[in-house]
Scaffold this active site. Structure first.
Site, PDB file in Angstrom:
ATOM      1  N   ASP A 198       0.825  -1.089  -0.016  1.00  0.00           N
ATOM      2  CA  ASP A 198       0.163  -0.152   0.014  1.00  0.00           C
ATOM      3  C   ASP A 198       0.919   1.394   0.075  1.00  0.00           C
ATOM      4  OD1 ASP A 198      -1.714   2.194   0.710  1.00  0.00           O
ATOM      5  OD2 ASP A 198      -2.601   1.224   2.364  1.00  0.00           O
ATOM      6  N   ASN A 227      -6.301  12.567 -11.107  1.00  0.00           N
ATOM      7  CA  ASN A 227      -6.983  13.178 -12.356  1.00  0.00           C
ATOM      8  C   ASN A 227      -6.695  14.715 -12.451  1.00  0.00           C
ATOM      9  OD1 ASN A 227      -9.026  14.807 -10.817  1.00  0.00           O
ATOM     10  ND2 ASN A 227      -9.669  12.774  -9.965  1.00  0.00           N
ATOM     11  N   GLY A 274      -9.631   5.023  -6.075  1.00  0.00           N
ATOM     12  CA  GLY A 274      -8.308   4.218  -6.338  1.00  0.00           C
ATOM     13  C   GLY A 274      -7.376   4.762  -5.495  1.00  0.00           C
ATOM     14  N   VAL A 275      -6.269   4.925  -5.795  1.00  0.00           N
ATOM     15  CA  VAL A 275      -4.790   5.047  -5.130  1.00  0.00           C
ATOM     16  C   VAL A 275      -5.169   6.735  -4.736  1.00  0.00           C
ATOM     17  CG1 VAL A 275      -3.407   5.752  -7.062  1.00  0.00           C
ATOM     18  CG2 VAL A 275      -2.378   4.847  -4.930  1.00  0.00           C
ATOM     19  N   ASP A 276      -5.644   7.606  -5.700  1.00  0.00           N
ATOM     20  CA  ASP A 276      -6.039   9.004  -5.295  1.00  0.00           C
ATOM     21  C   ASP A 276      -6.733   8.848  -4.061  1.00  0.00           C
ATOM     22  OD1 ASP A 276      -5.762  11.467  -5.762  1.00  0.00           O
ATOM     23  OD2 ASP A 276      -7.048  11.493  -7.501  1.00  0.00           O
ATOM     24  N   SER A 315      -2.469   4.449 -14.305  1.00  0.00           N
ATOM     25  CA  SER A 315      -3.432   4.439 -15.492  1.00  0.00           C
ATOM     26  C   SER A 315      -4.002   2.917 -15.591  1.00  0.00           C
ATOM     27  CB  SER A 315      -2.940   4.777 -16.798  1.00  0.00           C
ATOM     28  OG  SER A 315      -3.017   5.987 -16.865  1.00  0.00           O
ATOM     29  N   THR A 316      -3.409   1.964 -14.690  1.00  0.00           N
ATOM     30  CA  THR A 316      -4.040   0.524 -15.192  1.00  0.00           C
ATOM     31  C   THR A 316      -5.253   0.121 -14.133  1.00  0.00           C
ATOM     32  OG1 THR A 316      -2.549  -0.518 -13.473  1.00  0.00           O
ATOM     33  CG2 THR A 316      -1.619  -0.001 -15.620  1.00  0.00           C
ATOM     34  N   VAL A 350      -8.940   2.327 -12.800  1.00  0.00           N
ATOM     35  CA  VAL A 350     -10.075   2.800 -13.528  1.00  0.00           C
ATOM     36  C   VAL A 350      -9.775   3.267 -14.960  1.00  0.00           C
ATOM     37  CG1 VAL A 350     -11.230   2.978 -11.622  1.00  0.00           C
ATOM     38  CG2 VAL A 350     -10.253   4.960 -12.606  1.00  0.00           C
TER      39      VAL A 350
END
Ligand code: ADP
Length: 176
Positions: A13, A27, A35-37, A120-121, A123
């Site tokens: 993580d 984004n 997600g990670v954001d 980018s892998t 969503v």
């Protein structure tokens, strides 16, 4: 000469990682997302969003830096990767730009260690094997000539992602 620089692929993580900077697969608004954001914003606390609001977003493939607030990492480098649209919209070049510009920013700030998620892998649906090849090539090429950046980690959130990056790294070693 002994080579002290390193590229590591780990399962984990990224919000727990104590590098000088972690990279956020953001984004273009830089105002948080899933997600990670989302995980990075939750772990860093609300001061991160406050600082991000002042940045006025970020174009795809570029990178901007903030402090890490409650994260173990000192800084967060935010880069929006490309949304996969079939491959005919400069997605590969834009993904390379995300890695390259994040590393350049780290180098310009004199940072030594940087951790990336698999940009980018999630969503954004960039095909995993192709994304891993671009990431490994861009990171390893950068490390050959960097002065400040000494250690780069790929922090993979699941085993399938880790395997894809390990395969790409093995291929890269065999051709470089
Ligand atoms: P994108 O919009 O760039 O595709 P995502 O956040 O949807 O970004 O996914 C990017 C990658 O980050 C995926 O492999 C996802 O599993 C992974 N990920 C999600 N949460 C974390 C985390 N806490 N640490 C590291 N990687 C994570």
């Amino acid at each position: 000469m002994m080579e002290m620089k390193s590229f590591k692929i780990v399962l984990g993580d990224i919000t727990k990682v104590k590098t000088d900077a972690i990279v956020n697969a953001a984004n273009t608004t830089l105002l948080g997302g899933g997600g990670v954001d989302g995980a990075i914003h939750r772990a860093a606390g609300p001061e991160l969003l406050e600082e991000c609001r002042k940045l006025n977003g970020c174009p795809t493939g570029e990178a901007k830096m903030t402090k890490g607030y409650r994260l173990p990492a000192k800084y967060v480098i935010h880069t929006p990767g490309p949304v996969w649209q079939g491959g005919g919209h400069h997605e590969a070049e834009l993904l390379e730009n995300s890695y390259q510009n994040s590393l350049r920013l780290a180098e310009s700030k004199g940072l030594r260690t940087v951790a990336f998620p698999s940009i980018s892998t999630g969503v954004y649906h960039f095909p995993l094997d192709a994304a891993a090849r671009i990431a490994v090539r861009t990171i390893c090429t950068f490390l050959e000539t960097s002065d400040s950046v000494q250690e780069v980690w790929m922090v993979c959130f699941d085993e399938r992602t880790k395997q894809a990056y390990e395969k790409a790294a093995t291929e890269w070693k065999s051709i470089s």
